[in-house]
Design an enzyme around this catalytic site. Sequence first.
Site, PDB file in Angstrom:
ATOM      1  N   CYS A  74       1.661   3.037  13.184  1.00 54.24           N
ATOM      2  CA  CYS A  74       2.747   3.940  12.809  1.00 54.24           C
ATOM      3  C   CYS A  74       2.935   5.029  13.840  1.00 54.24           C
ATOM      4  O   CYS A  74       4.022   5.581  13.976  1.00 54.24           O
ATOM      5  CB  CYS A  74       2.445   4.588  11.468  1.00 54.24           C
ATOM      6  SG  CYS A  74       1.691   3.458  10.328  1.00 54.24           S
ATOM      7  N   GLY A  89       0.811  -1.217   0.000  1.00 51.83           N
ATOM      8  CA  GLY A  89       0.000   0.000   0.000  1.00 51.83           C
ATOM      9  C   GLY A  89       0.843   1.265   0.000  1.00 51.83           C
ATOM     10  O   GLY A  89       0.536   2.228  -0.716  1.00 51.83           O
ATOM     11  N   ASN A 116      -8.294   3.833   8.291  1.00 50.15           N
ATOM     12  CA  ASN A 116      -7.703   2.697   9.002  1.00 50.15           C
ATOM     13  C   ASN A 116      -7.834   2.801  10.516  1.00 50.15           C
ATOM     14  O   ASN A 116      -7.737   1.795  11.205  1.00 50.15           O
ATOM     15  CB  ASN A 116      -6.232   2.542   8.616  1.00 50.15           C
ATOM     16  CG  ASN A 116      -5.464   3.838   8.660  1.00 50.15           C
ATOM     17  OD1 ASN A 116      -5.834   4.813   8.014  1.00 50.15           O
ATOM     18  ND2 ASN A 116      -4.419   3.881   9.432  1.00 50.15           N
ATOM     19  N   THR A 143      12.521  -7.873 -10.801  1.00 51.51           N
ATOM     20  CA  THR A 143      11.956  -9.213 -10.948  1.00 51.51           C
ATOM     21  C   THR A 143      10.713  -9.338 -10.080  1.00 51.51           C
ATOM     22  O   THR A 143      10.723  -8.953  -8.912  1.00 51.51           O
ATOM     23  CB  THR A 143      13.001 -10.280 -10.550  1.00 51.51           C
ATOM     24  OG1 THR A 143      14.139 -10.105 -11.400  1.00 51.51           O
ATOM     25  CG2 THR A 143      12.448 -11.684 -10.690  1.00 51.51           C
ATOM     26  N   GLN A 169      -7.787  -0.337   3.196  1.00 52.12           N
ATOM     27  CA  GLN A 169      -8.679  -0.917   4.211  1.00 52.12           C
ATOM     28  C   GLN A 169      -9.998  -1.414   3.620  1.00 52.12           C
ATOM     29  O   GLN A 169     -10.697  -2.201   4.245  1.00 52.12           O
ATOM     30  CB  GLN A 169      -8.996   0.113   5.302  1.00 52.12           C
ATOM     31  CG  GLN A 169      -7.815   0.441   6.200  1.00 52.12           C
ATOM     32  CD  GLN A 169      -7.436  -0.699   7.140  1.00 52.12           C
ATOM     33  OE1 GLN A 169      -8.260  -1.547   7.503  1.00 52.12           O
ATOM     34  NE2 GLN A 169      -6.177  -0.732   7.548  1.00 52.12           N
ATOM     35  N   HIS A 179      -1.593  -7.756   2.622  1.00 57.00           N
ATOM     36  CA  HIS A 179      -1.658  -8.230   4.009  1.00 57.00           C
ATOM     37  C   HIS A 179      -2.837  -7.669   4.797  1.00 57.00           C
ATOM     38  O   HIS A 179      -3.048  -8.023   5.951  1.00 57.00           O
ATOM     39  CB  HIS A 179      -0.332  -7.982   4.742  1.00 57.00           C
ATOM     40  CG  HIS A 179      -0.051  -6.557   5.097  1.00 57.00           C
ATOM     41  ND1 HIS A 179      -0.140  -6.098   6.382  1.00 57.00           N
ATOM     42  CD2 HIS A 179       0.324  -5.498   4.357  1.00 57.00           C
ATOM     43  CE1 HIS A 179       0.181  -4.813   6.414  1.00 57.00           C
ATOM     44  NE2 HIS A 179       0.463  -4.432   5.196  1.00 57.00           N
ATOM     45  N   SER A 207      -3.381  -3.478  -0.747  1.00 56.96           N
ATOM     46  CA  SER A 207      -2.270  -4.202  -0.137  1.00 56.96           C
ATOM     47  C   SER A 207      -2.696  -5.611   0.269  1.00 56.96           C
ATOM     48  O   SER A 207      -3.784  -5.798   0.815  1.00 56.96           O
ATOM     49  CB  SER A 207      -1.803  -3.434   1.099  1.00 56.96           C
ATOM     50  OG  SER A 207      -0.795  -4.158   1.763  1.00 56.96           O
TER      51      SER A 207
HETATM   52  C1  PLP Z   1      -1.827  -0.467   5.974  1.00 57.74           C
HETATM   53  C2  PLP Z   1      -2.200   0.728   5.198  1.00 57.74           C
HETATM   54  C3  PLP Z   1      -1.318   1.286   4.249  1.00 57.74           C
HETATM   55  C4  PLP Z   1       0.059   0.745   4.029  1.00 57.74           C
HETATM   56  O1  PLP Z   1       0.047  -0.497   3.396  1.00 57.74           O
HETATM   57  P1  PLP Z   1       1.373  -1.408   3.430  1.00 57.74           P
HETATM   58  O2  PLP Z   1       1.076  -2.518   2.511  1.00 57.74           O
HETATM   59  O3  PLP Z   1       1.552  -1.833   4.851  1.00 57.74           O
HETATM   60  O4  PLP Z   1       2.498  -0.555   2.954  1.00 57.74           O
HETATM   61  C5  PLP Z   1      -1.747   2.378   3.526  1.00 57.74           C
HETATM   62  N1  PLP Z   1      -2.967   2.916   3.713  1.00 57.74           N
HETATM   63  C6  PLP Z   1      -3.835   2.407   4.598  1.00 57.74           C
HETATM   64  C7  PLP Z   1      -5.184   3.025   4.727  1.00 57.74           C
HETATM   65  C8  PLP Z   1      -3.481   1.308   5.385  1.00 57.74           C
HETATM   66  O5  PLP Z   1      -4.350   0.837   6.270  1.00 57.74           O
END
Ligand code: PLP
Length: 394
Positions: A326, A72, A152, A238, A180, A202, A200
């Site tokens: 963060c 993300g 988030n 890659t 999110q 995860h 993203s």
């Molecule tokens: C977690 C998050 C990100 C960052 O994503 P990563 O894959 O961890 O770099 C960006 N924006 C929002 C709203 C998030 O919740």
Amino acid sequence: MNQVIYLDNAATTRTRPEVADAMMPFFTEHYGNPSSVYEFAAPCKQAIARSRETIAKSLGAKANEIYFTAGGTESDNWAIKAAAEAYQAKGKHIITSKIEHHAVLHTCEYLEKLGFEVTYLDVDENGVVKIEELKKAIRPDTILISIMFANNEIGTIEPIKEIGEIARERGVLFHTDAVQAYCHIPINVDEYHIDMLSASGHKLNGPKGIGFLYIRTGLKLRSFVHGGAQERKRRGGTENVPGIVGLGKAVELAVATMDERAGKERELRDYLIGRVTAEVPFVRLNGHRTCRLANNTNFAFQFIEGESMLIMLDMNGICGSSGSACTSGSLDPSHVLLAIGLPHEIAHGSLRLTLSEENTKEEMDYVVEKIKEVVDRLRSMSPLYEDFMKNNQA
Ligand SMILES: *Cc1c(COP(=O)(O)O)cnc(C)c1O
């Protein structure tokens, strides 16, 4: 009951076993470089194409509009910096909101140093971007609007369709950080007039370190990572083949189960919110009551430090968060909670618990009991609380 009650799914989620299984052969067996010409690399190439198709379909996009990234943060950086560079001849004004993720906010601050001008829109007390302010903020030199799909920290879902329509009418590009929201809420890039979208892996039960940026056909964005010809020359390096495979599998599963999953989460969420707000005095729910991610709760407990609460909940096996991951570790209260108008001392007492479909009602009951214990304990040690109670009795 599990040893750990994991209630921090906004920070990251568990990779589904099916996702890990799908990835494994791309470490051990199909380890070829997708750019190679020999037959041995063909399964890697095909797997990447399949993932791209799956993701494109989930958004109503075309496969060649999906660009894999490292997550993300990278997608947000790419979208905003590249749009700024590509369209600066038209103007140097960008509009975003005060409650964006730091991946957006810090990128905008960086661009300000390069001479761009950024308007940070206010939100209302529920965390909703003020549409009238957005309309007023658009100028002839505005080149980009970047507003997150859902927040988030407090879970508020923004009026993305309206924002997209306004951007389209006024001829301004529209980027949304949907990290999110993606795979949690149905999204169609045409219906919402989205030009760029960040997501993203995860955050949707996929692997970490993989994500994508959707870029609408026709946008003149430069490459973000200069290098080889991967990702149609726009993002060299890659490919993270196992990650891309895992992301595709996670999306496939998440899309198929979206309604059912959200239904379960919403029920647990409302149960938790109901009990906490009814049984703990001096607490408020942060974020919009209904336009809210199905799995998000965020409470502000008066007279308490969120950090102390987290530590005490951790001792009881409960994983939560105060503010965002963060900002944890810093003493500043969350910029999101300040933007919805919470005074510093109340913002400091915030607790975010974000659920998954794997959580149970029994876990929620346990969590509520522990919250009550911890709140009582911390308030009994709080001089502020003591003063408040004395004054209120007088
Ligand atoms: C977690 C998050 C990100 C960052 O994503 P990563 O894959 O961890 O770099 C960006 N924006 C929002 C709203 C998030 O919740």
